[in-house]
Design an enzyme around this catalytic site. Structure first.
Site, PDB file in Angstrom:
ATOM      1  N   ALA A 169       0.527  -0.951  -0.006  1.00  0.00           N
ATOM      2  CA  ALA A 169      -0.026  -0.235  -0.184  1.00  0.00           C
ATOM      3  C   ALA A 169       1.094   1.337  -0.059  1.00  0.00           C
ATOM      4  O   ALA A 169       0.389   2.315  -0.360  1.00  0.00           O
ATOM      5  CB  ALA A 169      -0.968   0.123   1.669  1.00  0.00           C
ATOM      6  N   ASP A 170       2.112   1.523   0.716  1.00  0.00           N
ATOM      7  CA  ASP A 170       2.798   2.281  -0.026  1.00  0.00           C
ATOM      8  C   ASP A 170       4.212   1.657  -0.134  1.00  0.00           C
ATOM      9  O   ASP A 170       5.403   2.448   0.761  1.00  0.00           O
ATOM     10  CB  ASP A 170       3.201   3.143   1.959  1.00  0.00           C
ATOM     11  CG  ASP A 170       3.834   4.265   1.589  1.00  0.00           C
ATOM     12  OD1 ASP A 170       3.581   5.324   1.158  1.00  0.00           O
ATOM     13  OD2 ASP A 170       4.298   4.359   3.333  1.00  0.00           O
ATOM     14  N   LEU A 171       4.198   1.662  -1.311  1.00  0.00           N
ATOM     15  CA  LEU A 171       5.562   1.281  -2.075  1.00  0.00           C
ATOM     16  C   LEU A 171       6.609   2.484  -2.336  1.00  0.00           C
ATOM     17  O   LEU A 171       6.179   3.191  -3.541  1.00  0.00           O
ATOM     18  CB  LEU A 171       5.305   0.397  -3.120  1.00  0.00           C
ATOM     19  CG  LEU A 171       6.466   0.201  -3.604  1.00  0.00           C
ATOM     20  CD1 LEU A 171       7.656  -0.829  -2.623  1.00  0.00           C
ATOM     21  CD2 LEU A 171       6.679  -0.167  -5.369  1.00  0.00           C
ATOM     22  N   ASN A 175      10.891   2.767   2.035  1.00  0.00           N
ATOM     23  CA  ASN A 175      10.538   0.954   2.764  1.00  0.00           C
ATOM     24  C   ASN A 175      10.546   0.713   2.424  1.00  0.00           C
ATOM     25  O   ASN A 175      10.476  -1.475   1.924  1.00  0.00           O
ATOM     26  CB  ASN A 175       8.914   0.830   2.168  1.00  0.00           C
ATOM     27  CG  ASN A 175       8.052   1.822   3.653  1.00  0.00           C
ATOM     28  OD1 ASN A 175       8.045   1.943   4.655  1.00  0.00           O
ATOM     29  ND2 ASN A 175       5.923   2.308   3.658  1.00  0.00           N
TER      30      ASN A 175
END
Length: 242
Positions: A169-171, A175
């Site tokens: 969801a938050d590439l 991360n």
């Protein structure tokens, strides 16, 4: 994953050394009292690195509390509507990590999650193992460039996750970790295992590209340019030619 009931809610654990954890062990204050805080990572909120006191096999764990963002943060900083234990942010993330770790994907080893109920709401925390010797890509690229082969390998790595149906969801660049020549994906909060489709896979890649460009506006010396991105895409398309 095994789950035990506590006076406050539930603890889910994947690692045998974590089966004795209690709710207070998910509070940073407990680790401060043991002088076991060995580091921290500051973003919107602080993530803590803690050292276990298991003398046989001491480990470094990463402790993260789930905080709200966006408009909902104004209503509650960390309370979420409870719709079942498996749907809580912490247990859902732990489950994805457990599946991927067991399948050999480059993710941190899942340790445990804590969910505390109060009425219709819950708060949650997660513990994962620290990837030894790792730096996120922003921290790495601000000091040292990556080789063409490394960018290609990063693209291959992301493509393998996508082929498995891993939706992150938050590439973003923070991360993704680099350690001993290997890339790891972290922070699977709100992630899913879904049917592979070009639409969400492309959207994932575009999100990553935007994050690199955003970091570049903050740090002009960041070792990233369009050629690097093309090398990443070449590696990606060698595995998943969407």
């Amino acid at each position: 994953m095994q789950i035990k009931t506590t006076q406050l809610g539930h603890i889910a654990w994947c690692e045998t050394t974590a089966q004795q954890l209690e709710p207070h062990d998910f509070a940073v204050e407990a680790w401060q009292q043991r002088n076991a805080i060995v580091g921290q990572s500051k973003g919107r909120y602080t993530t803590w690195f803690v050292k276990t006191d298991n003398l046989d096999s001491p480990q470094t764990w990463v402790l993260r509390h789930y905080w709200r963002g966006g408009m909902m943060e104004k209503l509650s900083r960390d309370a979420y509507l409870y719709t079942g234990l498996q749907h809580t942010r912490a247990v859902a993330e732990l489950a994805i990590l457990e599946t991927l770790y067991q399948e050999g994907f480059a993710v941190p080893r899942p340790i445990a999650a804590n969910v505390e109920r109060f009425g219709l709401w819950y708060r949650a925390d997660i513990i994962i193992e620290h990837v030894a010797g790792s730096n996120d890509l922003v921290a790495h690229l601000r000091h040292k460039p990556m080789t063409e082969a490394q960018w290609y390998l990063l693209g291959e790595t992301i493509a393998k996750f996508h082929l498995r149906g891993v939706y992150h969801a938050d590439l973003n660049a923070k991360n993704i970790l680099l350690a001993q020549g290997k890339f790891y994906l972290i922070d699977f909060d709100r992630g899913e295992l879904r049917q592979p489709q070009a639409s969400w896979q492309q959207a994932n890649l575009q999100r990553l590209l935007r994050s690199f460009k955003k970091e570049l506006t903050k740090l002009a010396t960041l070792q990233f340019n369009q050629q690097h991105w093309q090398q990443l895409l070449n590696g990606y398309q060698s595995v998943n030619p969407i």
